[in-house]
Design a protein around this motif. Structure first.
Motif, PDB file in Angstrom:
ATOM      1  N   MET A 110      -2.241   5.450   7.581  1.00  0.00           N
ATOM      2  CA  MET A 110      -2.312   4.952   6.940  1.00  0.00           C
ATOM      3  C   MET A 110      -0.644   5.149   6.352  1.00  0.00           C
ATOM      4  N   SER A 111       0.026   3.910   6.655  1.00  0.00           N
ATOM      5  CA  SER A 111       1.629   4.463   5.956  1.00  0.00           C
ATOM      6  C   SER A 111       1.441   4.710   4.924  1.00  0.00           C
ATOM      7  N   GLY A 112       2.492   5.457   4.433  1.00  0.00           N
ATOM      8  CA  GLY A 112       3.368   5.664   2.859  1.00  0.00           C
ATOM      9  C   GLY A 112       3.777   4.479   2.475  1.00  0.00           C
ATOM     10  N   GLU A 113       4.265   3.287   3.223  1.00  0.00           N
ATOM     11  CA  GLU A 113       4.775   1.671   2.320  1.00  0.00           C
ATOM     12  C   GLU A 113       2.986   1.313   2.322  1.00  0.00           C
ATOM     13  N   ALA A 163      -0.237   2.716   1.836  1.00  0.00           N
ATOM     14  CA  ALA A 163      -1.189   3.603   0.404  1.00  0.00           C
ATOM     15  C   ALA A 163       0.102   3.243  -0.838  1.00  0.00           C
ATOM     16  N   PHE A 164       1.186   2.955  -0.669  1.00  0.00           N
ATOM     17  CA  PHE A 164       1.726   2.833  -1.915  1.00  0.00           C
ATOM     18  C   PHE A 164       1.464   1.192  -2.574  1.00  0.00           C
ATOM     19  N   LYS A 193      -1.645  -2.565  -5.586  1.00  0.00           N
ATOM     20  CA  LYS A 193      -2.766  -3.790  -5.842  1.00  0.00           C
ATOM     21  C   LYS A 193      -2.994  -2.598  -7.092  1.00  0.00           C
ATOM     22  N   GLU A 194      -3.938  -1.865  -6.709  1.00  0.00           N
ATOM     23  CA  GLU A 194      -5.249  -1.166  -8.026  1.00  0.00           C
ATOM     24  C   GLU A 194      -4.903  -1.205  -9.385  1.00  0.00           C
ATOM     25  N   LEU A 228       1.869 -10.373  -2.885  1.00  0.00           N
ATOM     26  CA  LEU A 228       1.932  -8.542  -2.598  1.00  0.00           C
ATOM     27  C   LEU A 228       1.729  -8.442  -1.113  1.00  0.00           C
ATOM     28  N   GLU A 229       1.831  -7.980  -0.024  1.00  0.00           N
ATOM     29  CA  GLU A 229       1.098  -7.683   1.021  1.00  0.00           C
ATOM     30  C   GLU A 229       0.486  -6.446   1.196  1.00  0.00           C
TER      31      GLU A 229
END
Length: 53
Positions: free
Chosen positions: A1-4, A6-7, A12-13, A52-53
């Motif tokens: 997964m890209s850094g974006e 993961a961010f 979202k969490e 948020l996507e």
């Protein structure tokens, strides 16, 4: 997964809080306060309602 990616997952969490009520977990959107029965529905809400996507 890209850094974006993961961010965004991390954000979202932290925009959803779980509260135990009457023996059940209830999830709340910290942006608007809406309540959800499942964490998945809360995440879907964040994506659709708050962009948020």
């Amino acid at each position: 997964m890209s850094g974006e990616g993961a961010f965004l997952r991390h954000i979202k969490e932290h925009l959803i809080v779980s509260v135990r009520r009457n023996g059940m977990d209830v999830y709340y959107c910290l942006v608007c306060g809406q309540e959800f029965i499942t964490k998945n529905s809360a995440i879907t809400h964040l994506i659709k309602r708050h962009g948020l996507e």
